[in-house]
Design an enzyme around this catalytic site. Sequence first.
Site, PDB file in Angstrom:
ATOM      1  N   PHE A 147       0.800  -1.400   0.087  1.00  0.00           N
ATOM      2  CA  PHE A 147       0.111  -0.092   0.001  1.00  0.00           C
ATOM      3  C   PHE A 147       0.917   1.406  -0.061  1.00  0.00           C
ATOM      4  O   PHE A 147       0.782   2.027  -0.888  1.00  0.00           O
ATOM      5  CB  PHE A 147      -0.893  -0.143   1.108  1.00  0.00           C
ATOM      6  CG  PHE A 147      -1.436   1.154   1.667  1.00  0.00           C
ATOM      7  CD1 PHE A 147      -2.134   2.033   0.654  1.00  0.00           C
ATOM      8  CD2 PHE A 147      -1.502   1.627   2.982  1.00  0.00           C
ATOM      9  CE1 PHE A 147      -2.779   3.349   1.148  1.00  0.00           C
ATOM     10  CE2 PHE A 147      -1.921   2.814   3.413  1.00  0.00           C
ATOM     11  CZ  PHE A 147      -2.511   3.611   2.571  1.00  0.00           C
ATOM     12  N   TYR A 174       5.608  -8.025  15.556  1.00  0.00           N
ATOM     13  CA  TYR A 174       5.881  -6.911  14.750  1.00  0.00           C
ATOM     14  C   TYR A 174       6.628  -5.853  15.527  1.00  0.00           C
ATOM     15  O   TYR A 174       7.651  -5.303  15.073  1.00  0.00           O
ATOM     16  CB  TYR A 174       4.546  -6.170  14.216  1.00  0.00           C
ATOM     17  CG  TYR A 174       4.554  -5.297  13.321  1.00  0.00           C
ATOM     18  CD1 TYR A 174       5.096  -5.329  12.034  1.00  0.00           C
ATOM     19  CD2 TYR A 174       4.034  -4.000  13.582  1.00  0.00           C
ATOM     20  CE1 TYR A 174       5.095  -4.379  11.262  1.00  0.00           C
ATOM     21  CE2 TYR A 174       4.026  -3.000  12.786  1.00  0.00           C
ATOM     22  CZ  TYR A 174       4.630  -3.072  11.615  1.00  0.00           C
ATOM     23  OH  TYR A 174       4.599  -2.022  10.695  1.00  0.00           O
ATOM     24  N   TYR A 230      24.682  -0.328  12.504  1.00  0.00           N
ATOM     25  CA  TYR A 230      25.399   0.025  11.297  1.00  0.00           C
ATOM     26  C   TYR A 230      25.970   1.463  11.176  1.00  0.00           C
ATOM     27  O   TYR A 230      26.956   1.563  10.538  1.00  0.00           O
ATOM     28  CB  TYR A 230      24.591  -0.574  10.062  1.00  0.00           C
ATOM     29  CG  TYR A 230      24.814  -1.857   9.473  1.00  0.00           C
ATOM     30  CD1 TYR A 230      24.013  -2.918  10.374  1.00  0.00           C
ATOM     31  CD2 TYR A 230      25.259  -2.295   8.408  1.00  0.00           C
ATOM     32  CE1 TYR A 230      23.967  -4.143   9.781  1.00  0.00           C
ATOM     33  CE2 TYR A 230      25.400  -3.536   7.946  1.00  0.00           C
ATOM     34  CZ  TYR A 230      24.664  -4.496   8.696  1.00  0.00           C
ATOM     35  OH  TYR A 230      25.038  -5.990   8.558  1.00  0.00           O
TER      36      TYR A 230
END
Length: 326
Positions: free
Chosen positions: A24, A158, A172
């Site tokens: 979406f 989630y 990172y």
Amino acid sequence: MVRLSENNLRVPSMKVLLAGGAGFIGSHLCEKLLEMGNEVICVDDLSSGLEENLSVAKTNDNFRFIKGDITEVVEVNEKLDVVMNLASPASPKDYINYPIKTLEVGSIGTKRLLDLAYQNNAVFLLTSTSEVYGDPLEHPQTEDYWGNVNPIGPRSVYDEAKRFAEALTFSYYRETGLQIRVARIFNTYGPRIRPSDGRVVSNFIAQAICDSDLTIYGDGTQTRSLCYIDDQVAGLIKLAFSDCVGPVNIGNPQEISIADLAHTIIRLVGSKSQLIYEPLPIDDPVRRCPDISRAMLHIGWSPTVSLEVGLGSTIDWMRAKLQRDS
Ligand code: UDP
């Protein structure tokens, strides 16, 4: 090192890899990036995204679609300027049905894309979520709030996947110097939200159009703050092409209760639907509203589309979609 600014978007164009580009939000983002003159490589496994969402993007010569799963090897033998990670189930219905996959996408998938960005010296954009705040105890939620997440509840797949993805992305950044941008997306709606997606706006609009009862989970006093898709995409693009690392909340601070949302949708659709009440899902957040001061200050973004205008265009789209599919 790639230096990005809003003004150099058109010339020269950027090569953007967008994972989750058939979803979406991803598909609207693909279109906007192409419209700005960028090249877009969309990677999507079509688990919750749809190829039909790419019909406009596919008419552009600067667009390429690769069907692929980011938890497996993502092979792109071209120099990338930007890697955007929007790949994940995002509706509670989807991520609760695929808990292990959701955790893999947020962890292994994000790692693969971070490595790809690092190899290319590209900017990496992570789309995280307001779910990192869990069922928040502070209101509205600023980016400095650490959240209130049940680490073993059904929603944790989630929430913790995205929290891990944020931690990995920042690792990172600190360890390798990778350029990162982290967005926390709040509830977003608009055309292309799947009618059977299970989320509140799509459920209520589909129910109202069919004159079926609107399913309120709990007593309807819980709140959400709904951001229209065009505003969301504008915010993500501003962040991606800014110097702001984030995390930055991208959402609309106009808060509404679920019961009021139901009445608004019934009125806008002109529906005969009534409300019915069903149990509240476990760990369903009671209140959610973004503080967007950081977005306003650092990337010059705030939403412009009102709830009624945004719902109006979503309703028009959903009517046409349901008619097409019937
Ligand atoms: N909800 C509801 N009826 C529905 C779907 C959702 O009352 O048919 C409620 C849900 O319990 C939550 C809110 O609406 O309180 C938003 O749910 P959604 O799944 O859209 O997104 P969330 O913000 O929970 O991820």
